[in-house]
Design a protein around this motif. Structure first.
Motif, PDB file in Angstrom:
ATOM      1  N   LEU A 106      22.025  40.040  43.615  1.00  0.00           N
ATOM      2  CA  LEU A 106      22.545  40.906  44.684  1.00  0.00           C
ATOM      3  C   LEU A 106      21.814  40.678  45.996  1.00  0.00           C
ATOM      4  CD1 LEU A 106      23.425  44.429  43.263  1.00  0.00           C
ATOM      5  CD2 LEU A 106      24.941  42.549  43.853  1.00  0.00           C
ATOM      6  N   GLY A 107      21.673  39.409  46.364  1.00  0.00           N
ATOM      7  CA  GLY A 107      21.170  39.106  47.705  1.00  0.00           C
ATOM      8  C   GLY A 107      22.318  39.214  48.686  1.00  0.00           C
ATOM      9  N   ASP A 108      22.178  38.569  49.837  1.00  0.00           N
ATOM     10  CA  ASP A 108      23.223  38.719  50.852  1.00  0.00           C
ATOM     11  C   ASP A 108      24.548  38.114  50.397  1.00  0.00           C
ATOM     12  OD1 ASP A 108      21.830  36.271  51.103  1.00  0.00           O
ATOM     13  OD2 ASP A 108      22.682  35.951  53.081  1.00  0.00           O
ATOM     14  N   ILE A 109      24.503  37.053  49.593  1.00  0.00           N
ATOM     15  CA  ILE A 109      25.750  36.455  49.097  1.00  0.00           C
ATOM     16  C   ILE A 109      26.447  37.421  48.141  1.00  0.00           C
ATOM     17  CG2 ILE A 109      26.773  34.571  47.772  1.00  0.00           C
ATOM     18  CD1 ILE A 109      24.312  32.859  48.609  1.00  0.00           C
ATOM     19  N   GLY A 110      25.686  37.907  47.176  1.00  0.00           N
ATOM     20  CA  GLY A 110      26.262  38.810  46.182  1.00  0.00           C
ATOM     21  C   GLY A 110      26.855  40.060  46.807  1.00  0.00           C
ATOM     22  N   LEU A 111      26.162  40.619  47.790  1.00  0.00           N
ATOM     23  CA  LEU A 111      26.653  41.846  48.428  1.00  0.00           C
ATOM     24  C   LEU A 111      27.893  41.566  49.285  1.00  0.00           C
ATOM     25  CD1 LEU A 111      23.296  43.598  49.383  1.00  0.00           C
ATOM     26  CD2 LEU A 111      24.888  44.221  47.541  1.00  0.00           C
ATOM     27  N   TYR A 112      27.916  40.419  49.953  1.00  0.00           N
ATOM     28  CA  TYR A 112      29.089  40.054  50.762  1.00  0.00           C
ATOM     29  C   TYR A 112      30.307  39.861  49.846  1.00  0.00           C
ATOM     30  CZ  TYR A 112      31.142  38.205  55.105  1.00  0.00           C
ATOM     31  OH  TYR A 112      31.881  38.029  56.243  1.00  0.00           O
ATOM     32  N   TYR A 113      30.088  39.165  48.732  1.00  0.00           N
ATOM     33  CA  TYR A 113      31.168  38.952  47.752  1.00  0.00           C
ATOM     34  C   TYR A 113      31.644  40.297  47.185  1.00  0.00           C
ATOM     35  CZ  TYR A 113      33.443  37.181  43.469  1.00  0.00           C
ATOM     36  OH  TYR A 113      34.336  36.915  42.458  1.00  0.00           O
ATOM     37  N   ALA A 114      30.697  41.191  46.939  1.00  0.00           N
ATOM     38  CA  ALA A 114      31.049  42.524  46.429  1.00  0.00           C
ATOM     39  C   ALA A 114      32.003  43.230  47.395  1.00  0.00           C
ATOM     40  CB  ALA A 114      29.787  43.366  46.220  1.00  0.00           C
ATOM     41  N   ARG A 115      31.701  43.151  48.691  1.00  0.00           N
ATOM     42  CA  ARG A 115      32.567  43.794  49.692  1.00  0.00           C
ATOM     43  C   ARG A 115      33.963  43.190  49.678  1.00  0.00           C
ATOM     44  NH1 ARG A 115      27.866  43.945  52.889  1.00  0.00           N
ATOM     45  NH2 ARG A 115      28.309  41.935  53.840  1.00  0.00           N
ATOM     46  N   LEU A 116      34.038  41.854  49.573  1.00  0.00           N
ATOM     47  CA  LEU A 116      35.347  41.192  49.563  1.00  0.00           C
ATOM     48  C   LEU A 116      36.161  41.624  48.343  1.00  0.00           C
ATOM     49  CD1 LEU A 116      34.277  37.573  50.663  1.00  0.00           C
ATOM     50  CD2 LEU A 116      35.502  39.280  52.042  1.00  0.00           C
ATOM     51  N   MET A 117      35.530  41.648  47.194  1.00  0.00           N
ATOM     52  CA  MET A 117      36.260  42.027  45.980  1.00  0.00           C
ATOM     53  C   MET A 117      36.653  43.507  46.015  1.00  0.00           C
ATOM     54  SD  MET A 117      36.723  39.272  44.287  1.00  0.00           S
ATOM     55  CE  MET A 117      37.240  39.735  42.642  1.00  0.00           C
ATOM     56  N   LYS A 118      35.774  44.340  46.524  1.00  0.00           N
ATOM     57  CA  LYS A 118      36.094  45.772  46.589  1.00  0.00           C
ATOM     58  C   LYS A 118      37.242  46.030  47.564  1.00  0.00           C
ATOM     59  CE  LYS A 118      33.357  49.292  46.286  1.00  0.00           C
ATOM     60  NZ  LYS A 118      33.684  49.816  44.951  1.00  0.00           N
ATOM     61  N   SER A 119      37.313  45.219  48.622  1.00  0.00           N
ATOM     62  CA  SER A 119      38.394  45.429  49.591  1.00  0.00           C
ATOM     63  C   SER A 119      39.751  45.150  48.946  1.00  0.00           C
ATOM     64  CB  SER A 119      38.197  44.539  50.817  1.00  0.00           C
ATOM     65  OG  SER A 119      38.520  43.189  50.512  1.00  0.00           O
ATOM     66  N   MET A 120      39.767  44.408  47.826  1.00  0.00           N
ATOM     67  CA  MET A 120      41.016  44.180  47.103  1.00  0.00           C
ATOM     68  C   MET A 120      41.144  45.098  45.889  1.00  0.00           C
ATOM     69  SD  MET A 120      41.625  40.070  47.353  1.00  0.00           S
ATOM     70  CE  MET A 120      43.380  40.140  46.880  1.00  0.00           C
ATOM     71  N   GLY A 121      40.251  46.058  45.783  1.00  0.00           N
ATOM     72  CA  GLY A 121      40.415  47.076  44.736  1.00  0.00           C
ATOM     73  C   GLY A 121      39.650  46.842  43.457  1.00  0.00           C
ATOM     74  N   ALA A 122      38.667  45.935  43.472  1.00  0.00           N
ATOM     75  CA  ALA A 122      37.895  45.682  42.253  1.00  0.00           C
ATOM     76  C   ALA A 122      36.826  46.748  42.037  1.00  0.00           C
ATOM     77  CB  ALA A 122      37.239  44.305  42.313  1.00  0.00           C
ATOM     78  N   TYR A 123      36.401  46.888  40.776  1.00  0.00           N
ATOM     79  CA  TYR A 123      35.272  47.733  40.403  1.00  0.00           C
ATOM     80  C   TYR A 123      34.088  46.799  40.203  1.00  0.00           C
ATOM     81  CZ  TYR A 123      32.396  51.023  37.734  1.00  0.00           C
ATOM     82  OH  TYR A 123      31.379  51.834  37.305  1.00  0.00           O
TER      83      TYR A 123
END
Lengths: 322, 322
Positions: free
Chosen positions: B147-164
């Motif tokens: 969960l560095g900057d890559i992981g957190l950025y990816y998390a935001r992208l996936m959440k914006s499409m409705g992922a958990y």
């Protein structure tokens, strides 16, 4: 004739839960589930309601047919004169496809931007090759032609990654919050030169046939990416091919073709900077789609049994939802 | 020795604007721009500061080297004993890659979910073939390891499409808002069975070597998608291949391999349900990356000339940013 003696044919491959929903709202009609490929002219001739699809050639302007609720958003095959009788109300399934088609178009867009099609091709030859600079939706200008539910859903996805969105719409109306700028279809030539990405979900109508002309491609940036998830006849295969070969745009992705299935001998298949998917964005490949279609169809079955104030009625002249 | 007599070597392929930024913050040192491939042992031996990269074999524990500011986030090649002297502070470029690598991983994820790699393969053979159901990030459970900057950025992208999103982190800390759930690396086996997507951006350390074992793949859903954009040695090639061949997971995408370049004879290349990109997610392929690296490096040059309270210092024992 009382509704209860009338025939309702459902060609959708629904599950039991969805059947139960139809039963609840069928309003006394006799419901038959008939797979599309098992339809006969006799069956179609008996139907007062068809939900799903029937070959235009089978319908033969049946006077009995009161409601044709299509599974698709596109209704172009049914608006030609002589297909449907005056008695038939034509409804489409606009609204059921937004998420599925927009996500497919979005995935194609990112595949183009990150050059993943080149990496896939290189993989097949076992080649560890770097294809250089990529682009990001962040800060890109995205033109979306067609602002129905698909276009708006796609706009939200691109904006969530930082894109600036120009929406192109046939008729004047208030700018939806999903887009940064709104122009009329007739003014598209003014904004084409600004677009990094052109995503088209124009429906198939007389107005949109061969909409993307050679001249329009020449207005685009040489670095532009073109995506068509609407109707294949919005662009002639030769025009697209020539734009891709001559470097008038950088690359393209299409889920639709002028002729479908695209003939095996088409030179489009082997055009490296073109990604082709076989009209699958809007198939029943996400459960959301069938749920959406069943929802619209149930609502319209209730209207049929009641007030006949249908949702998603298609204007047989324009081919658009009224 | 006064800083103004000291040598600063910059191997980054910077543009003029970025050079001007370095000039502003070099603090009197003598700055030399040397392309990485032109470095010699003599040059490296003279350097008090190296910004970019130098082969570990050339550094030879130089006592003169006060600061090694890497262009990369990964620092594994420099933490082994004997590479750097006690005098050398090692800093990485964590923070510069978030957007680029996360977007690449996101594009790979969607390419897997929408089966676009199968469509690309079919296109090459001129085949209009439907590959059936697809999936959506909407409602999917996504596990992000690292969960560095890559992981957190990816998390935001996936959440914006409705992922958990379930985040997996080495050390206990407060749950960041980008994730729905946070577990420690040691507890990953408890959550692996729930994940539809496993995205790994683990750095290369002793702890993460061969982290994804045969047993861990067997805990995953058969429908799971595995993406590795961290370090190739997090999973042995044979283990990944066997998981893909035996259907323990549905498909995978990797930007990194155990051996890079991946040898042409590796059976990974021809594994249909695996997408391979050649460690390009974090190259200088988006302008954002170089801008980010230059920003971090300038900041650390100022610290070098001043308080020596550096940013992004790597712990030579753990290989992680302190």
């Amino acid at each position: 004739m009382d509704n209860k003696y009338k025939t309702i044919i459902i060609t959708l491959p629904v599950n039991e839960q969805q059947m139960a929903k139809f039963d609840e709202c069928a309003g006394c009609g006799r419901v038959f589930y008939v797979p599309q490929e098992d339809l006969t002219e006799e069956l179609v001739a008996e139907a007062s309601v068809i939900i799903g699809w029937a070959a235009p050639s089978m319908i033969r302007a049946s006077e009995k047919l009161e409601l044709l609720q299509l599974f698709s958003a596109g209704a172009d095959a049914f608006v030609a004169p002589g297909i449907l009788s005056e008695n038939t109300v034509l409804c489409n399934a606009t609204g059921a496809y937004g998420k599925a088609v927009a996500e497919h178009a979005f995935a194609l867009t990112l595949m183009l931007m990150k050059k993943l099609y080149l990496y896939r091709d290189a993989q097949v030859t076992g080649s560890w090759t770097d294809f250089g600079p990529v682009t990001s939706p962040g800060g890109a200008t995205v033109l979306i032609a067609g602002l129905g539910d698909i276009g708006l859903y796609y706009a939200r996805l691109m904006k969530s990654m930082g894109a600036y969105v120009i929406g192109v719409k046939r008729r004047q109306y208030e700018k939806p919050e999903e887009v940064d700028e709104l122009v009329l279809t007739g003014e598209i030539d003014k904004v084409l030169p600004r677009a990094d990405i052109i995503m088209s979900v124009l429906p198939g109508t007389d107005e949109t046939r061969h909409f993307y002309t050679k001249e329009r491609f020449s207005l685009m940036k040489k670095s532009a990416l073109f995506i068509n998830c609407g109707r294949g006849n919005a662009v002639e295969s030769e025009v697209l091919l020539s734009a891709l070969r001559n470097g008038e745009i950088a690359a393209a992705a299409i889920d639709v073709a002028e002729q479908e299935p695209l003939p095996a001998e088409s030179p489009l298949w082997s055009q490296e900077n073109l990604i082709i998917t076989p009209h699958v964005a809007g198939s029943y490949h996400l459960p959301d789609i069938m749920e959406g279609i069943v929802g619209i169809a149930c609502e319209n079955l209730r209207h049929w049994a009641g007030d006949r104030q249908y949702r998603n009625v298609v204007d047989k002249k324009s081919g658009y939802k009224k």
